[in-house]
Design an enzyme around this catalytic site. Sequence first.
Site, PDB file in Angstrom:
ATOM      1  N   ASP A 219     -43.317  16.724 -57.211  1.00 36.25           N
ATOM      2  CA  ASP A 219     -42.801  17.751 -58.101  1.00 36.25           C
ATOM      3  C   ASP A 219     -43.733  18.954 -57.929  1.00 36.25           C
ATOM      4  OD1 ASP A 219     -41.525  19.151 -60.057  1.00 36.25           O
ATOM      5  OD2 ASP A 219     -42.065  17.828 -61.721  1.00 36.25           O
TER       6      ASP A 219
ATOM      7  N   ASN B 122     -64.498 -13.843 -23.002  1.00 37.84           N
ATOM      8  CA  ASN B 122     -65.709 -14.642 -22.748  1.00 37.84           C
ATOM      9  C   ASN B 122     -65.454 -16.123 -22.985  1.00 37.84           C
ATOM     10  OD1 ASN B 122     -67.276 -12.502 -21.986  1.00 37.84           O
ATOM     11  ND2 ASN B 122     -68.366 -12.293 -23.931  1.00 37.84           N
TER      12      ASN B 122
ATOM     13  N   ASP C 206     -71.324 -11.946 -35.313  1.00 36.25           N
ATOM     14  CA  ASP C 206     -70.561 -11.794 -36.554  1.00 36.25           C
ATOM     15  C   ASP C 206     -71.159 -10.733 -37.481  1.00 36.25           C
ATOM     16  OD1 ASP C 206     -68.492 -13.448 -36.025  1.00 36.25           O
ATOM     17  OD2 ASP C 206     -69.058 -15.056 -37.403  1.00 36.25           O
TER      18      ASP C 206
END
Length: 774
Positions: free
Chosen positions: A263, A590, A619
């Site tokens: 709006d 890998n 990780d």
Amino acid sequence: MLLLIGAVTISGFLGDISDVLIILFIVLSTGLLSFFQERNAGKVVEKLQSMISLKSTVLREELQQEITSTQIVKGDVIILNAGAMLPADCLLIESDELYVNEASLTGESFPVRKEVGILDEQTELAKRTNCLWEGTNIVSGNAKALVIQTGEATIFGSISKSASRTIETAFEKGIRNFGFFLMKITLVLAIFILVVNLLNHKGIIESALFALALAVGMAPELLPAITTIAMSAGAKRLLEKKVIVKKLNSIQNLGEVNLLCTDKTGTITEGNIIVTSIVDGSGQESEFVQQLAFWNASLESGYSNPIDDALRQLKLDTNISAEKIGEVPYDFIRKRLSIAVNTEKETLFISKGAFPQIISICSKLKTGNGSVEDIADHKQALENMFVSYGSNGLRAVAICYKPIVTNHISKDLETDMVFAGFILMDDPIKSDIIVTIDELSKLKVGLKIITGDNVNVARSIALNIGIKNPVIMTGKQLFSTSPEALKQLVKKTHLFAEVEPQQKESIILALKKTYSVAYIGDGINDVSAINAADVGISVENAVDVAREAADFVLIEKNLMVIVDGIKEGRKTFANTLKYIFINTGSTFGNMFSVAIASLLLPFLPMLPKQILLTNFITDFPYLTVASDNVDKEQLARPGKWDLTFIRNYMVIFGIHSSLFDVITFVILLYVLKVKESAFQTGWFIESILTELFILFIIRTHKNFFKSKPGKYLFILSVVGLVITLGLPYLPFAGDIGLIPLPILNLGVMLLIVAAYIITADLLKVWFFKKYHNA
């Protein structure tokens, strides 16, 4: 995690204490890391939810109090106005022209009239007109109601408990399907390796442990954690930029948005209504019309709105006191608000609203000299005045009245009224709106305005914000347009004016055929459009039902905040994709190479604990991908889930990774002629280093040295690099099957890694140019 626990169990049977301790350490470290990251993400979500909890006004000890809806108890009396969400099941005590949307329970979209009364206790729910149900919302009118059930004891609570489900976004579905795709390949490969090793007369326990380790190494185990962490980190950053994320998974959707619908009030304009003039039917300033407008606005008790707030601030020269005797609240069908007042001289019924709806109920006009004449002779002049005001950017609200003798107030009185005049208002264009639209354009996000205002005001605003020759579509044109034609017309239209609430949803649905759409709204009339959009956005001071429907709530109604939100969505998407690329390229390549090598060698190319250690060391930096920096170029276009693109990457970079593994394999075995432990150590170092460096290469579409990585990603990668190179020289290296490498062997491994880095970076730049811009 289950695979790792399986590996611990098998190691325990083997009696290999070092394996048990190493794998247990990995299990505990990974588990604790995931737990704390997920807990932090959960706390962010809880904090965000508490900031936008629904509030209700209740009567306690004859005093009005605003409390959070969760604090409501049976016996409370709630005061309800238009826009309020019902927090509990209630029985009506008082009501005034009350209409309720019960679509969430009955599926019926048309508002239901509610009134005080006594019904048979066997009356079916849909016909209990004296009751209000949790989860429904007030469309118009006001009421007082007694709470009779809360929480899971309500009708809505019992339904939602038995049918609770989460709607999955396109990105989540893509991630889930991709995760399952990788897991299938992983499990098939692991089982194949186990069977072949057993056929080659290798030990069953050792073969099973090796297969399990391979499965752990190849599985995309961090994918759920990274998406959650990335989204919660994005939500935290958005909060700093005054955006509350209600639904965490919608951050990804915001990154995909390429069209913003809004709006004009408060986004394109300042949202501060200024009453510039109040005139009679001849266009002259009128104290009488000012008095009517002031009474109508100051005595209404419906939901708060900027027009009435502005009119309450009027400074009148002679303010005659008046007593309110009744009200017909505003609704989006009549588009007017009526108040009945007792003045010192007479009882007046005063209506204020949209010009077409007001003039349609008027039969007379009060002229500037005070006489009352038939309106038919003045209609054309009034319509010309209305068009002229709109063309000058002024919003014109009409007002009318009539004397009455009854105290029974209803909308049936809205006939045979006397047209009094116009309330003229201005809402200035935001000073920075042109810059904001330019920023959206840079992000490849279009802007379309959807407003209930008349076409002349809309055209004036479009021209003021730099839209040359604006294409405007009105609500009347929408009604006569077929759904098929609408799909094409909405693409070319800049601005939709004089739009009815239900038409907003039709516009959004038509736009969704071509675009990914975000919609900003704060009123009752915006709810269906917020629900229909790919991303629904509301504001902090919006009506309850609009806030509840939205995915995001803006603390400040500002389009520049949406620009920041879109960038955060794209950043989250880009960082999640980085992990997918790493997992499908180097890591998977890998592990695949290790699996194949195990079939050709008389010994295992890497011990199970070495594979798990490789996974563990990489990780930590991989988890920091969620908060990594993202290049501006990657934020410049919407992120889209493209499985074909990812598959192409997986094939090309998987082959590249495996090629260097073959080179390592050949050099170690046939050039350096190393034995088992030296081979495993060499491959261990090469595997980890390539997995660490591919992270720096794939995180940017440019050459890796031209893009700055995130601080934590860089630090943890360096730590991983140092640990990898240092492990063979530590006292316990023998326990994990590693030995110190001669300088020549180490130098050769580093040269292979250097060649891998250079070729991977060149291949990456070529790949993104060829496929990403296709």
